[in-house]
Design an enzyme around this catalytic site. Structure first.
Site, short mmCIF file in Angstrom:
data_model
loop_
_atom_site.label_atom_id
_atom_site.label_comp_id
_atom_site.label_asym_id
_atom_site.label_seq_id
_atom_site.Cartn_x
_atom_site.Cartn_y
_atom_site.Cartn_z
N GLU A 102 32.72 48.33 48.08
CA GLU A 102 32.21 47.60 46.91
C GLU A 102 32.06 46.13 47.28
O GLU A 102 32.91 45.56 47.98
CB GLU A 102 33.22 47.79 45.78
CG GLU A 102 32.85 47.11 44.48
CD GLU A 102 33.97 47.33 43.44
OE1 GLU A 102 34.64 48.38 43.47
OE2 GLU A 102 34.17 46.42 42.63
N GLU A 117 40.73 44.92 47.21
CA GLU A 117 41.28 46.24 46.90
C GLU A 117 41.15 47.19 48.09
O GLU A 117 40.07 47.31 48.68
CB GLU A 117 40.54 46.85 45.69
CG GLU A 117 40.71 45.99 44.45
CD GLU A 117 39.75 46.36 43.32
OE1 GLU A 117 39.35 47.54 43.24
OE2 GLU A 117 39.42 45.46 42.53
N LYS A 140 31.42 48.26 34.16
CA LYS A 140 32.49 47.65 33.35
C LYS A 140 31.87 47.21 32.04
O LYS A 140 31.00 46.33 32.04
CB LYS A 140 33.03 46.42 34.07
CG LYS A 140 33.67 46.67 35.43
CD LYS A 140 33.75 45.34 36.16
CE LYS A 140 34.71 45.35 37.33
NZ LYS A 140 34.55 44.12 38.15
N ASP A 176 29.08 45.42 42.29
CA ASP A 176 29.85 45.03 41.09
C ASP A 176 29.37 43.65 40.64
O ASP A 176 28.54 43.55 39.72
CB ASP A 176 31.35 45.04 41.45
CG ASP A 176 32.24 44.46 40.37
OD1 ASP A 176 31.77 44.29 39.23
OD2 ASP A 176 33.43 44.17 40.64
N HIS A 179 37.94 49.89 35.28
CA HIS A 179 38.79 48.98 34.50
C HIS A 179 38.49 47.53 34.89
O HIS A 179 37.65 47.28 35.75
CB HIS A 179 40.26 49.30 34.81
CG HIS A 179 40.63 48.98 36.25
ND1 HIS A 179 41.92 48.84 36.68
CD2 HIS A 179 39.86 48.78 37.35
CE1 HIS A 179 41.93 48.56 37.96
NE2 HIS A 179 40.71 48.52 38.39
N ASP A 237 37.26 47.32 47.96
CA ASP A 237 36.50 46.34 47.20
C ASP A 237 36.69 45.02 47.94
O ASP A 237 37.74 44.38 47.83
CB ASP A 237 36.97 46.23 45.74
CG ASP A 237 36.11 45.23 44.96
OD1 ASP A 237 35.20 44.63 45.57
OD2 ASP A 237 36.35 45.05 43.75
N SER A 291 38.08 38.31 39.06
CA SER A 291 37.00 38.01 40.00
C SER A 291 35.69 38.38 39.30
O SER A 291 35.15 39.45 39.48
CB SER A 291 37.18 38.81 41.29
OG SER A 291 37.10 40.20 41.03
N LYS A 305 37.55 54.09 38.68
CA LYS A 305 38.39 53.13 39.40
C LYS A 305 39.30 52.49 38.37
O LYS A 305 38.84 51.75 37.50
CB LYS A 305 37.50 52.08 40.07
CG LYS A 305 38.29 51.04 40.84
CD LYS A 305 37.38 50.11 41.63
CE LYS A 305 37.26 48.76 40.96
NZ LYS A 305 37.04 47.65 41.88
N HIS A 325 43.60 39.13 43.09
CA HIS A 325 44.56 39.91 42.31
C HIS A 325 45.99 39.82 42.84
O HIS A 325 46.88 40.52 42.36
CB HIS A 325 44.15 41.39 42.27
CG HIS A 325 42.86 41.61 41.55
ND1 HIS A 325 42.17 42.79 41.58
CD2 HIS A 325 42.13 40.77 40.77
CE1 HIS A 325 41.07 42.69 40.85
NE2 HIS A 325 41.02 41.48 40.36
N GLU A 347 46.86 44.98 39.66
CA GLU A 347 46.43 46.34 39.34
C GLU A 347 47.47 47.38 39.74
O GLU A 347 47.17 48.57 39.88
CB GLU A 347 45.07 46.62 39.98
CG GLU A 347 44.01 45.65 39.44
CD GLU A 347 42.60 45.98 39.85
OE1 GLU A 347 42.41 46.83 40.75
OE2 GLU A 347 41.67 45.39 39.27
C1 2PG Z 1 36.74 44.41 40.40
C2 2PG Z 1 37.66 44.32 39.21
C3 2PG Z 1 38.45 45.55 38.91
P1 2PG Z 1 38.21 42.08 38.07
O1 2PG Z 1 36.43 43.40 41.03
O2 2PG Z 1 36.19 45.46 40.68
O3 2PG Z 1 39.20 46.04 39.96
O4 2PG Z 1 38.44 43.18 39.23
O5 2PG Z 1 38.43 42.76 36.80
O6 2PG Z 1 39.20 40.99 38.38
O7 2PG Z 1 36.80 41.61 38.21
MG MG Z 2 34.86 44.58 42.20
#
Ligand code: 2PG
Ligand code: MG
Length: 426
Positions: free
Chosen positions: A284, A164, A336, A311, A364, A242, A42, A387, A155, A205
């Site tokens: 989030e 999440e 990230k 994010d 992650h 999330d 995502s 996280k 996911h 995850e």
């Molecule tokens: C998120 C991440 C990690 P992705 O959205 O926060 O959990 O997912 O790496 O798929 O963006």
């Molecule tokens: Mg996120």
């Protein structure tokens, strides 16, 4: 001291069975470092570009041979036999060499893997633990783990809208005890899901991915699991979400799988009610990356009550975070390193968050590997939170295991679970 003598990239596999890039780098002193790029599902629209070959005949278009070629030729030829005294000098060189806004020419995955390999090699050459290389200050701390025990959204192949459902163990004196609470809740959750005849297969995850009908039912079942483990929801263990709402935002509407649609205002209200009914301490991406008005409203409504984490909206980008801070968007940021593409820019973004009293959470990606750099980054930058998924699958537990080893070395006194949440726990 830090003359680069070897750079070698290769293709390896990530936790979803997709190709990713790994780089080995050696300095003239003989110290070596390895960097591996993770990968998201995502992703935010403004993330740095992950370069994939797009050749449908190879790994369904996902191979990264061009990125590897870029490292093994252009990047290597430019940096080999040169000295880079600091991470920032190498990173700035790579940014300039690429020459694009989003690292799209050489690939952010290629650049990041080199940047990470260099930080590992530098730590080794200076005889330092990796967490010691990331900051000049020795103000280390061990993070609270935000553990994603129920997976939905992009996911998992289930009906859950939210990506999440996390547990935040705050009433503990050490990282290992907070992890233990998470593990116990995870296993009790499995039993409860079985009892209700839900599948206990896991998502990307490592969290369970049952076909639960509603977001509320998911939260109820997690509360049951916390109680069954002998912990007190809302006192010792809190909840985090999330929402990853950019994934179901279209034409100014938030559309849930039950067919209900919301505009920003009513979706904000929906989240507000959820916070009244459940001990939620962190949300989030409650609003979509393109819905800055919604973000403003959400921050006005809930910012004094819960951690609001950006994010997709910030994508670890220093300029976008600054804009968000000016516009009073969110009060925290998810970090990230592959969203921006170098370690130095990641640290720059973290420092902006620190200066502006924004919380920051080292994270992650849903596509991970055995690499555990994020554990060291969270300790070195003293994020107070990490996280990194659920309590199953080695790509997730490797990060927790690295933190257990760091805790053994540094001592549990560096774990203070409440300080980053103080403002909302009052
Ligand atoms: C998120 C991440 C990690 P992705 O959205 O926060 O959990 O997912 O790496 O798929 O963006
Ligand atoms: Mg996120």
């Amino acid at each position: 001291m830090s003359i680069i003598k070897k750079v070698q990239a290769r293709q390896i596999l990530d936790s979803r069975g997709n190709p990713t890039i790994e780089v080995d780098l050696r300095l003239d002193c003989g110290s070596e470092g390895r960097g591996i790029a993770p990968s998201g599902a995502s992703t935010g629209k403004l993330e740095a570009l992950e370069l994939r070959d797009g050749d449908k005949n190879k790994f369904l278009g996902k191979s990264v041979y061009v990125a590897i070629d870029n490292v093994n030729n252009e990047i290597k030829n430019k940096i080999i036999n040169n000295q880079y005294g600091e991470q920032e000098i190498l990173d700035n060189f790579l940014i300039d060499l690429d020459g694009t806004e989003n690292k799209g020419r050489l690939g952010a995955n290629a650049i990041l893997a080199v940047s990470l390999a260099f930080s590992h090699a530098m730590a080794s050459s200076r005889n330092l633990e990796l967490y010691e290389i990331f900051s000049n200050s020795v103000d280390y701390s061990l993070p609270v783990p935000l553990m994603n025990i129920l997976n939905g959204g992009a996911h998992a192949d289930n009906s859950l809208d939210f990506q999440e459902f996390m547990i935040l163990p705050l009433g503990f004196d050490s990282f290992k005890d907070s992890l233990r609470a998470g593990v116990e809740i995870f296993h009790n959750l499995k039993e409860i899901l079985s009892k209700f005849s839900y599948t206990t297969a896991v998502g990307d995850e490592g969290g369970f991915a049952p076909n639960i009908k509603s977001n509320e039912e998911a939260l109820d079942i997690i509360i049951d699991a916390i109680n069954a483990s002998g912990y007190n929801p809302g006192k010792e263990v809190f909840l985090g979400l999330d929402v990853a709402s950019s994934e179901f935002y279209n034409n100014n509407q938030y559309l849930l799988t039950n067919g209900k649609t919301y505009d920003s205002k009513s979706f904000c209200r929906y989240l507000e009610i959820m916070c009244k009914n459940y001990p939620i301490l962190s949300i989030e991406d409650g609003m979509a990356e393109d819905d800055w008005q919604g973000w403003t409203l959400l921050t006005e409504t809930l910012g004094s009550k819960v951690q609001l984490v950006g994010d997709d909206v910030f994508v670890t980008n220093p300029s976008i975070l600054k804009k968000g801070i000016e516009n009073k968007i969110a009060n925290s940021i998810l970090i990230k390193f592959n969203q921006i593409g170098t370690i130095s820019e990641t640290i720059e973004t973290i420092n902006i968050a620190k200066e502006n009293n924004y919380n920051f959470i080292i994270s992650h990606r849903s596509g991970e590997t055995e690499d555990t750099t994020i554990s060291d980054l969270s300790v070195g930058m003293s994020s107070g939170q990490i996280k990194t998924g659920s309590l199953s699958r080695s790509d997730r537990t490797a990060k927790y295991n690295r933190l257990l080893r760091i805790e053994e070395k540094l001592g549990s006194s560096l774990f203070n679970s409440n300080y980053v949440f103080d403002k909302w726990l009052k």
